[in-house]
Motif scaffolding. Structure first.
Motif, short mmCIF file in Angstrom:
data_model
loop_
_atom_site.label_atom_id
_atom_site.label_comp_id
_atom_site.label_asym_id
_atom_site.label_seq_id
_atom_site.Cartn_x
_atom_site.Cartn_y
_atom_site.Cartn_z
N LEU A 64 0.92 -1.20 0.09
CA LEU A 64 -0.30 -0.05 -0.10
C LEU A 64 1.03 1.35 0.02
O LEU A 64 0.55 2.36 -0.84
CB LEU A 64 -0.91 0.02 1.17
N ARG A 65 1.98 1.35 0.89
CA ARG A 65 2.83 2.44 0.91
C ARG A 65 3.46 2.80 -0.67
O ARG A 65 3.35 3.64 -1.08
CB ARG A 65 4.06 2.16 1.87
N GLU A 66 3.86 1.44 -1.20
CA GLU A 66 4.42 1.71 -2.61
C GLU A 66 3.59 2.20 -3.49
O GLU A 66 3.95 3.03 -4.53
CB GLU A 66 5.28 0.09 -2.85
N ILE A 67 2.43 1.61 -3.61
CA ILE A 67 1.43 2.05 -4.51
C ILE A 67 1.07 3.59 -4.45
O ILE A 67 0.91 4.10 -5.44
CB ILE A 67 0.07 1.07 -4.54
N THR A 68 0.81 3.94 -3.18
CA THR A 68 0.39 5.22 -2.69
C THR A 68 1.71 6.35 -3.22
O THR A 68 1.30 7.16 -3.87
CB THR A 68 0.17 5.27 -1.28
N LEU A 69 2.81 5.76 -3.02
CA LEU A 69 3.78 6.74 -3.54
C LEU A 69 3.96 6.76 -5.18
O LEU A 69 3.95 7.98 -5.62
CB LEU A 69 5.31 5.86 -3.08
N LEU A 70 3.80 5.71 -5.72
CA LEU A 70 3.42 5.87 -7.35
C LEU A 70 2.32 6.61 -7.63
O LEU A 70 2.41 7.57 -8.61
CB LEU A 70 3.39 4.65 -7.98
N LEU A 71 1.21 6.48 -7.12
CA LEU A 71 -0.03 7.21 -7.34
C LEU A 71 -0.06 8.87 -7.06
O LEU A 71 -0.58 9.55 -7.56
CB LEU A 71 -1.24 6.85 -6.57
N LEU A 116 -9.56 8.61 8.50
CA LEU A 116 -9.38 7.64 9.52
C LEU A 116 -10.19 6.44 9.35
O LEU A 116 -11.18 6.59 8.98
CB LEU A 116 -9.33 8.19 11.00
N ARG A 117 -9.79 5.20 9.50
CA ARG A 117 -8.35 5.07 9.94
C ARG A 117 -7.38 4.42 8.98
O ARG A 117 -6.43 4.48 8.98
CB ARG A 117 -8.37 3.89 11.18
N ALA A 118 -8.25 3.88 7.88
CA ALA A 118 -7.40 3.32 6.88
C ALA A 118 -6.65 4.04 6.14
O ALA A 118 -5.60 3.68 5.51
CB ALA A 118 -8.29 2.48 5.74
N GLY A 119 -6.92 5.73 5.74
CA GLY A 119 -6.31 6.45 5.25
C GLY A 119 -4.49 6.38 5.87
O GLY A 119 -3.66 6.89 5.14
N ASN A 120 -4.62 6.35 7.03
CA ASN A 120 -3.18 6.28 7.89
C ASN A 120 -2.30 5.39 6.95
O ASN A 120 -1.01 5.46 7.13
CB ASN A 120 -3.24 5.95 9.26
N GLY A 121 -2.71 4.21 6.46
CA GLY A 121 -1.87 3.50 5.76
C GLY A 121 -1.47 3.94 4.61
O GLY A 121 -0.33 3.16 3.92
N MET A 122 -1.84 5.09 4.19
CA MET A 122 -1.44 5.71 2.84
C MET A 122 -0.33 6.77 2.92
O MET A 122 0.16 7.35 2.22
CB MET A 122 -2.43 6.06 2.15
N LEU A 123 -0.41 7.35 4.04
CA LEU A 123 0.45 8.57 4.65
C LEU A 123 2.14 8.49 4.18
O LEU A 123 2.57 9.45 3.80
CB LEU A 123 0.20 8.76 5.92
N ASP A 124 2.40 7.21 4.83
CA ASP A 124 3.88 7.00 4.68
C ASP A 124 4.36 7.40 3.17
O ASP A 124 5.34 7.82 2.84
CB ASP A 124 4.36 5.63 5.22
N GLY A 125 3.66 6.74 2.14
CA GLY A 125 3.90 6.69 0.66
C GLY A 125 3.58 8.13 -0.17
O GLY A 125 4.44 8.45 -0.61
N ALA A 126 2.70 9.00 0.61
CA ALA A 126 2.39 10.24 0.19
C ALA A 126 3.54 10.96 0.68
O ALA A 126 4.02 11.89 0.02
CB ALA A 126 1.06 10.71 0.56
N LEU A 127 3.95 10.88 1.99
CA LEU A 127 4.96 11.67 2.38
C LEU A 127 6.40 11.61 1.99
O LEU A 127 7.08 12.33 2.34
CB LEU A 127 4.79 11.77 4.07
#
Length: 210
Positions: A34-41, A79-90
């Protein structure tokens, strides 16, 4: 189906999404993917961020070089699931301000219930990127956008992993100005409001609360 939607069909995104869909994928790997996909998105959703120039010195000579213009963007986790995407976006936007919108879905009415709201200041001047793995019924996402607009946000984009056609339509009818970037628009919702074929409850899979 209507809507202002971009589906990122990059092979790496689609491969990683397939791994996430598999029911045997453990939480640790699910979070990593999820972090990796978020980074790409995030690269896609920030494609047209405005630039200005700054005078810098390279190792060889001075130059006018492009830099991001305006206030830092805001990344808003649903919240709460959006927190799983924060690291990738940041990882892509380390300078971003971070906010949180707490909503849960009433399992009988499928309507969102607010329990927390804390966002950065000057939202009217920032690119605001909402992150939530799922755009299912769209009710929670619409409620989150309502709250962000009430707080002053004027340029809102929504980054999600999966979307259902029903959710895209709901968002478009309520907020046609909000651009959606996702890895997939799946077939439909079931009678409980879950995306099919989907990947299950993203929050439970992120946090291991199955």
């Amino acid at each position: 189906m209507s809507g202002n939607v971009t589906v990122v069909d990059h092979p790496l995104v689609q491969h990683k999404l397939t791994l996430m869909r598999q029911k045997e994928t453990p939480s640790a790997l699910f979070r990593q993917l999820l972090r990796e996909i978020t980074l790409l998105l995030t690269y896609e959703i920030t494609r047209d961020m405005p630039l200005t120039t700054a005078h810098i010195e390279t190792m060889l000579e001075p130059m006018e070089a492009p830099v991001l213009a305006g206030p830092n963007p805001a990344v808003i986790s649903i919240l709460r699931a959006g927190n799983g995407m924060l690291d990738g976006a940041l990882e892509v936007l380390p300078q971003a301000r971070v906010g949180f919108v707490g909503l849960y879905r009433d399992e009988e009415t499928l309507k969102p219930v607010k329990y927390y709201f804390k966002v950065p200041n000057r939202l009217d001047e920032r690119l605001v990127i909402m992150v939530d793995p799922m755009l299912a019924t769209g009710n929670s996402s619409v409620a989150a956008v309502d709250m962000l607009k009430e707080a002053g946000a004027r340029q809102i984009r929504f980054l999600c992993l999966l979307a259902a056609p029903e959710g895209v339509d709901t968002m478009y009818k309520a907020h046609p100005d909000v651009e959606i970037v996702t890895a997939s628009i799946d077939r439909q919702l079931n009678d409980k409001g879950y995306i099919l074929p989907g990947l299950g409850d993203a929050g439970d899979r992120i946090f291991g609360t199955l």
